[in-house]
Design an enzyme around this catalytic site. Structure first.
Site, short mmCIF file in Angstrom:
data_model
loop_
_atom_site.label_atom_id
_atom_site.label_comp_id
_atom_site.label_asym_id
_atom_site.label_seq_id
_atom_site.Cartn_x
_atom_site.Cartn_y
_atom_site.Cartn_z
CG HIS A 1 -0.34 -12.44 8.69
ND1 HIS A 1 0.74 -13.24 9.35
CD2 HIS A 1 -1.21 -12.04 9.69
CE1 HIS A 1 0.51 -12.80 10.48
NE2 HIS A 1 -0.49 -12.12 10.96
CG ASP B 1 1.02 -7.84 14.28
OD1 ASP B 1 0.14 -6.95 13.98
OD2 ASP B 1 0.71 -9.02 14.79
CG HIS C 1 -0.69 -12.40 15.11
ND1 HIS C 1 -1.57 -11.34 15.51
CD2 HIS C 1 -1.28 -13.58 15.66
CE1 HIS C 1 -2.71 -11.79 16.12
NE2 HIS C 1 -2.54 -12.98 16.25
CG ASP D 1 -1.54 -7.59 17.02
OD1 ASP D 1 -0.45 -7.06 17.01
OD2 ASP D 1 -2.34 -8.09 16.08
#
Length: 307
Positions: free
Chosen positions: A125, A162, A164, A245
């Site tokens: 991120h 991931d 996200h 995740d």
């Protein structure tokens, strides 16, 4: 040829605050899993610090300087609503990015075939000029830029599974055709990027998954979209943002992947690395917030890298 594990004790000392999901126990659970007998042949390497020059290839110099200079002497410094620094955080971030660069050096030199960086804080991120979403430096982006600048590679693929979307990685490379960024992720979900229409200069491949999607949808997205794009790109190096995740037990999202899905995608990425990159693959830990699922999935991932 062997597989290497890069980590550093500093990565356990990074403390984002009481009750924060990105806790030191995450990395501790991964490292404990990799002490099992089946991982005895892993080559264990202490991660070096990333250099300022390595970081500055993808991060703006003032951001690098401010982050390293302003680590708190006690307590916490809040960088965004989700991201905090403790006194040990700058050193951990340097080691996390340094691990990925050192792993690139090792696989390109042929010292090891593949590598897994068991590090934190995560990275995907972090943008060129800001920390975000638990991330300080963008570890995989720093590694990809290092592969190009230090080793002269012309095609590097970053694969991100991931849950996200790796907005920072996409933003850093969206105009750089030397780097393919391919991501599966839940949509909609934080950080709000990752629509299939986001294509960069033809080097961005997003395969968003609806909430509740599981193994069938994930594998179909990989088979239809992600894996063919990597195959067509013919990378000289694969780098993996390995977040776990999307597992059904994870508390921060609502995909329904199983542990075997991570072994499955890892085997297919290894096959592509063998086909195009002389087997060269570097993986770096991103998310995963249920400790049991994280332990099982990271072990499955590394076992597949070693197969």
């Amino acid at each position: 040829m062997s597989v290497a594990l890069y980590t550093h004790a500093s990565c356990l000392a990074h403390d984002p605050g009481p009750g924060h999901p990105e806790s030191p126990s995450r990395l501790a659970s991964v490292l404990d899993a990799l002490e099992e007998e089946r991982f005895a042949l892993l080559v264990r390497v202490e991660a070096p610090r990333a250099t300022r020059a390595q970081l500055a290839r993808v991060h703006r110099a003032p951001y690098v300087d401010d982050l390293l200079a302003n680590a708190p002497r006690s307590g916490w410094l809040q960088l965004d609503p989700d991201t905090l620094m403790s006194p040990a955080s700058a050193e951990a971030a340097l080691r996390a990015a340094g691990a990925a660069c050192a792993a690139v050096d090792a696989v390109v030199a042929g010292d090891v075939r593949r590598a897994f960086c068991a590090v934190r804080p995560p990275g995907h991120h972090a943008t060129a000029a800001s920390a975000m979403g638990f991330c300080l430096f963008n570890n995989v982006a720093v590694a990809a830029a290092h592969a190009i600048a230090a080793h002269g590679l012309e095609r590097v693929a970053i694969v991100d599974f991931d849950v996200h979307h790796g907005n920072g990685t996409q933003d850093i490379f969206c105009g750089d055709a030397r780097v393919l960024y391919a991501s599966t992720h839940q949509w909609p979900l934080y950080p709000g990027t990752g629509a299939s229409e986001e294509r960069g200069v033809g080097n961005i491949v997003n395969a968003p998954l609806r909430p509740g999607a599981g193994s069938i949808e994930f594998r179909d997205a990989c088979i239809r979209t992600v894996l063919p794009a990597i195959d067509a790109f013919a990378p000289q190096l694969l780098i993996v943002s390995a977040g776990f995740d999307a597992h059904r037990q994870d508390p921060l999202a609502s995909l329904e992947l199983e542990t075997d899905d991570y072994a499955w995608i890892t085997r297919r990425l290894v096959d592509l690395a063998e086909r195009h990159a002389g087997g060269r693959l570097v993986s770096s830990l991103e998310g995963g917030y249920d400790l049991g699922a994280l332990r099982a999935c990271s072990a499955a991932h590394v076992a597949a890298l070693m197969a």
